[in-house]
Design a protein around this motif. Structure first.
Motif, PDB file in Angstrom:
ATOM      1  N   GLU A 283      57.578  52.067 167.195  1.00  0.00           N
ATOM      2  CA  GLU A 283      56.522  52.043 168.207  1.00  0.00           C
ATOM      3  C   GLU A 283      55.145  52.187 167.541  1.00  0.00           C
ATOM      4  N   ALA A 284      55.114  53.138 166.558  1.00  0.00           N
ATOM      5  CA  ALA A 284      53.830  53.486 165.946  1.00  0.00           C
ATOM      6  C   ALA A 284      53.367  52.427 164.945  1.00  0.00           C
ATOM      7  N   GLN A 285      54.269  51.930 164.072  1.00  0.00           N
ATOM      8  CA  GLN A 285      53.817  51.077 162.969  1.00  0.00           C
ATOM      9  C   GLN A 285      54.446  49.689 162.959  1.00  0.00           C
TER      10      GLN A 285
ATOM     11  N   ARG B 234      64.008  58.770 165.941  1.00  0.00           N
ATOM     12  CA  ARG B 234      62.904  58.687 164.964  1.00  0.00           C
ATOM     13  C   ARG B 234      62.605  57.236 164.611  1.00  0.00           C
ATOM     14  N   SER B 235      63.661  56.462 164.455  1.00  0.00           N
ATOM     15  CA  SER B 235      63.455  55.065 164.095  1.00  0.00           C
ATOM     16  C   SER B 235      62.715  54.340 165.213  1.00  0.00           C
TER      17      SER B 235
END
Ligand code: CUA
Length: 342
Positions: free
Chosen positions: A73-75, A67-68
């Motif tokens: 990757e996303a933010q 998740r981390s």
């Protein structure tokens, strides 16, 4: 995923060790006694609960990392976002916390039940045996139910199956530990103290006991053979051990008898029915019936007996047994006599 070839032996070793520990004549995971069965059940319960918890921890670790990584990757920000008012989060914490409490409760209950079942044997009628630890061998004495006296032997413990044997442990010198892993728990053998352990074997056969507390140079050579007999076999064996030593059948054996029972050997060893009444060393009255020499150090054979008599310090450095400078013919005669003591 492909396993690196170097990993295969690294994985094979623990698997092989685990399988080896689950079988054999010196393993608490191959129980042949009530006490060892309780302990083995507790072991497997602990293994299951702790193994499950360990897998959960690994799973959470993997999920957290995943998740981390995704968040970054996303933010481009890896701070976890925890909202104290998040009901789903509270529910998750309660479920997993409950699981931990349930696991611990299972372990406590299992431990309590195992302890209780081991303690139950104490209330039974039992055969009385005294075991004394010496550097580095075991004196073993059976209560003679007919006469109230003691029948002495050494380094080989016979037990009747289906009956409880109560072993009172004492030490002649330092702290030892008495352990027959297939049959019961281990217990310290302490100078000046009498510890008691109950053995309730359920399966006949040969097992191995071992001193389980470091007690000096030859601690590793302080083993003993354990034979679980049927009750009839046991009674025959004990009656045989109670008898005095057999009389030599030929001239060479008779010469061996003179060497063993009137020479230096008799200062430390007893051969009941002869002039040898020494107390410091193991009783030799029926040594020929035993499976090994010098507390599990050598297999019983005439060659082994000769080697032991002539060069004990080469076999078991530090042992109290001094070398006997016998001529080859005398050593042969002495070993013939000892082997005939069945
Ligand atoms: Cu006795 Cu180790």
């Amino acid at each position: 995923m492909r396993l690196s070839p170097a990993l295969a032996p690294a994985l094979a070793l623990p698997v092989a060790l685990t399988l080896a520990a689950c079988a054999g004549r010196q393993s608490p995971l191959a129980p042949a006694g009530e006490q060892a069965s309780s302990i083995a059940s507790l072991f497997w319960l602990m293994m299951a609960v702790c193994g499950f918890m360990y897998l959960l921890v690994l799973m959470f670790l993997a999920a957290g990392l995943w998740r981390s990584w995704r968040r970054r990757e996303a933010q481009g920000d890896d701070r976890p976002e925890i909202d104290p008012a998040d009901r789903a989060l509270t529910r998750t914490l309660v479920i997993w916390g409950g699981l931990v409490v349930a696991g611990l409760t299972l372990l406590i209950t299992g431990s309590f039940l195992a302890d209780r079942s081991i303690a139950q044997a104490r209330s039974r009628q039992a055969l009385e045996v005294r075991v004394t630890g010496h550097q580095w061998w075991w004196r073993i004495q059976y209560r003679d139910e007919a006469t109230g006296g003691w029948i002495e032997t050494a380094n080989e413990l016979h037990l009747p199956a289906g009956r409880t044997t109560r072993v009172t442990l004492g030490s002649a010198d330092v702290v030892h530990s008495f352990w027959v892993p297939n049959i019961a728990q281990k217990l310290d053998v302490v100078p000046g103290l009498q510890n008691v352990v109950d053995l309730s074997p359920t399966r006949t056969g040969w097992f191995r006991g071992q001193c389980a507390e470091f007690c000096g140079a030859q601690h590793a050579h302080m083993a003993f053979d354990v034979k679980v007999d049927t009750p009839a076999e046991f009674d025959r064996w004990l009656a045989g051990q109670a008898r005095p030593a057999p009389v030599p059948a030929d001239a060479v054996t008779a010469r061996g008898m003179r060497i063993v029972t009137t020479g230096t050997c008799a200062m430390c060893h007893a051969v009941r029915g002869t002039r040898a009444v020494g107390k410091p060393g193991p009783d030799l009255t029926h040594i020929g019936s035993r499976r090994s020499i010098a507390a599990g150090t050598l297999p019983m054979s005439r060659g082994g007996l000769q080697g032991w008599i002539v060069q004990p310090q080469a076999v078991k450095p530090g042992t109290m047994m001094p070398a006997m400078p016998l001529s080859p013919a005398d050593a042969d005669a002495a070993s013939r006599y000892l082997a005939s003591l069945r």
